[in-house]
Design an enzyme around this catalytic site. Structure first.
Site, PDB file in Angstrom:
ATOM      1  N   ASP A  74       0.777  -1.249   0.107  1.00 45.68           N
ATOM      2  CA  ASP A  74      -0.185   0.014  -0.153  1.00 45.68           C
ATOM      3  C   ASP A  74       0.865   1.198  -0.110  1.00 45.68           C
ATOM      4  O   ASP A  74       0.758   2.049  -0.870  1.00 45.68           O
ATOM      5  CB  ASP A  74      -0.871  -0.052   1.271  1.00 45.68           C
ATOM      6  CG  ASP A  74      -1.802  -1.247   1.492  1.00 45.68           C
ATOM      7  OD1 ASP A  74      -2.494  -1.449   0.628  1.00 45.68           O
ATOM      8  OD2 ASP A  74      -1.525  -1.931   2.288  1.00 45.68           O
ATOM      9  N   GLU A  84       1.658  -6.457  -5.311  1.00 41.27           N
ATOM     10  CA  GLU A  84       1.282  -5.643  -6.087  1.00 41.27           C
ATOM     11  C   GLU A  84       2.511  -4.940  -6.736  1.00 41.27           C
ATOM     12  O   GLU A  84       2.948  -5.075  -8.088  1.00 41.27           O
ATOM     13  CB  GLU A  84       0.225  -4.619  -5.783  1.00 41.27           C
ATOM     14  CG  GLU A  84      -0.241  -3.585  -6.723  1.00 41.27           C
ATOM     15  CD  GLU A  84      -1.551  -3.146  -6.725  1.00 41.27           C
ATOM     16  OE1 GLU A  84      -2.515  -3.801  -6.016  1.00 41.27           O
ATOM     17  OE2 GLU A  84      -1.947  -1.962  -7.362  1.00 41.27           O
TER      18      GLU A  84
END
Ligand code: TRH
Length: 413
Positions: free
Chosen positions: A21, A289
């Site tokens: 994040d 990610e």
């Protein structure tokens, strides 16, 4: 029609766990500030974790705001902060983090562009949901969903303007590579007594979740036909790592040699040095990610491990990615990519392989999938580089976000 410009951007980042994040939010903030010349505030709820990625961050901090590399980094507003926050022209609520009430209360619905930046996925539904509006339940304001993705009709992938030029400069310069290894304390990552075989050695970087069968990977690499040098940037408890390494014992600072495998345990690197590691290696194991996207831009063969989710949602994501990413490869390469990814994510080959490839499944049985992968590295390298070039033809995520918000502004009355 509003005359307003989208100069001021607020990005809100809640750190759920790990570094993805904050990794994405920090990259995006810097890119918007440097490449698009915008005034960016990044609100973070966990400075201690963020400081692993933003090394210049003052943490713990007594200040509510500090400037790092052209970005204003602010503490997540809590009811304790007395001064009101003046909302920006564009606000990015990342990964469903929910904007703080203190901020929402100050929003003037007709002034602000509110975008929900979602997680990356190659699943087909992403194209249908990207850029779609959603009415806020109580305010007279519309939020927009923005999905990163691999297809033209999605929000694209995060990529700095100079990234590929920097990669090529590194790969073409022995001096830059030497400087990098020296910085890591590995002036010569290949030990002296193996120097004769160094030409054929395979360099691998490893960044994975504990669910991956690292022990079996190490056992296979030990028996590899070529010497393997594995770099493991690590930021956890060594006891936790050793718990999954039943046949190996890693100690901080030591170099482990077993059979044809040499393991270097590295400290957690800066994002820039982690990029260099991905560029320097022949095969990269990545996860989540952000490291996944960096591996794509490195143009080197990689194995991606999706973040584990209930009911095998992560396997659907993996399947969707492989379907999109490997579709132009030969049948052989496709089978190998499927087999190796599914072994790494702990799924049985038989369950997820395309039915008409039963014969190839045996060829890539778990025991030899890693050797097969090493044997095919030159072919995979050509394919991966081609895919990176094709994806780089698309506008990057930050540029798409800026264009999207400009278009929304034009239509605001
Ligand atoms: O840390 P992650 O597992 O993050 C994950 C994912 O984002 C996932 O989608 C999300 O749901 C979950 O967090 C909460 O993996 P990821 O995304 O690759 O992020 C790692 C970041 O750490 C990335 O920015 C690269 C960086 N990094 C370094 O800077 N130095 C290093 O040495 C390494 C290994 C990584």
């Amino acid at each position: 029609m509003s005359n307003h410009k989208n100069n001021r951007w607020d990005i809100f980042c809640k750190i759920v766990d790990n570094y993805g994040d904050i990794g994405v939010c920090w990259r995006l903030s810097q890119q918007l500030a440097h490449e698009h010349h915008l005034q960016v505030r990044l609100f973070i709820d966990d400075f201690a974790t963020a400081s692993k990625i933003i090394s210049a961050l003052d943490s713990p901090s007594t200040q509510t705001s500090q400037i790092v590399n052209g970005v204003e980094i602010c503490a997540w507003p809590t009811g304790l902060i007395e001064s009101e926050i003046d909302p920006a022209d564009v606000v990015i609520e990342t990964f469903g983090c929910t904007l703080p009430d203190e901020y929402i209360q100050q929003i003037q619905p007709y002034d602000i562009i509110w975008i929900n930046l979602e997680y990356l996925s190659a699943e087909a539904w992403v194209s249908d949901f990207h850029a779609k509006p959603s009415q806020h339940p109580t305010l007279a304001i519309t939020k927009y969903f923005f999905f990163p993705g691999f297809f033209d009709d999605t929000g694209g992938l995060i990529r700095e303007e100079n990234l590929r030029v920097a990669r090529d400069a590194f790969l073409n310069s022995k001096a830059l590579q030497k400087e990098f290894w020296q910085k890591l304390g590995l002036a010569d990552p290949v030990p002296r007594n193996e120097i004769d075989t160094a030409k054929n050695s395979v360099k691998i970087s490893l960044f994975c979740y504990p669910q991956a069968d690292i022990n079996s990977l190490f056992l296979a690499l030990m028996k590899s036909h070529q010497p393997v040098i594995l770099f493991l940037p690590f930021n956890g408890k060594i006891a936790d790592l050793n718990e999954v390494l039943t046949d190996f014992k890693l100690t901080i600072g030591d170099v482990l040699h077993k059979g044809n495998l040499t393991v270097h345990l590295l400290p957690f690197l800066s994002q820039a040095d982690y990029d260099r590691l991905l560029w320097a290696c022949d095969l990269n194991f990545v996860r989540g990610e952000d490291s996944w996207i960096r591996a794509i831009w490195a143009g080197k063969p990689f194995i991606w491990q999706p973040y584990l989710q209930a009911e095998d949602v992560h396997i659907n994501k993996l399947d969707a990615f492989l379907k999109a990413y490997a579709s132009n490869a030969s049948a052989d390469v496709q089978s190998l990519l499927h087999a190796s990814h599914l072994v790494w994510s702990g799924n049985s080959l038989k369950n997820s392989q395309p039915a008409d490839e039963a014969g190839t499944q045996d060829e890539y049985a778990e025991s030899n999938v890693w050797q097969s992968l090493i044997n095919h590295l030159p072919t995979l390298q050509t394919y991966t580089n081609k895919q990176a070039n094709a994806l780089a033809m698309q506008p990057d995520l930050a540029t798409k976000l800026v264009i999207f918000s400009e278009n929304l502004r034009k239509n605001k009355v």
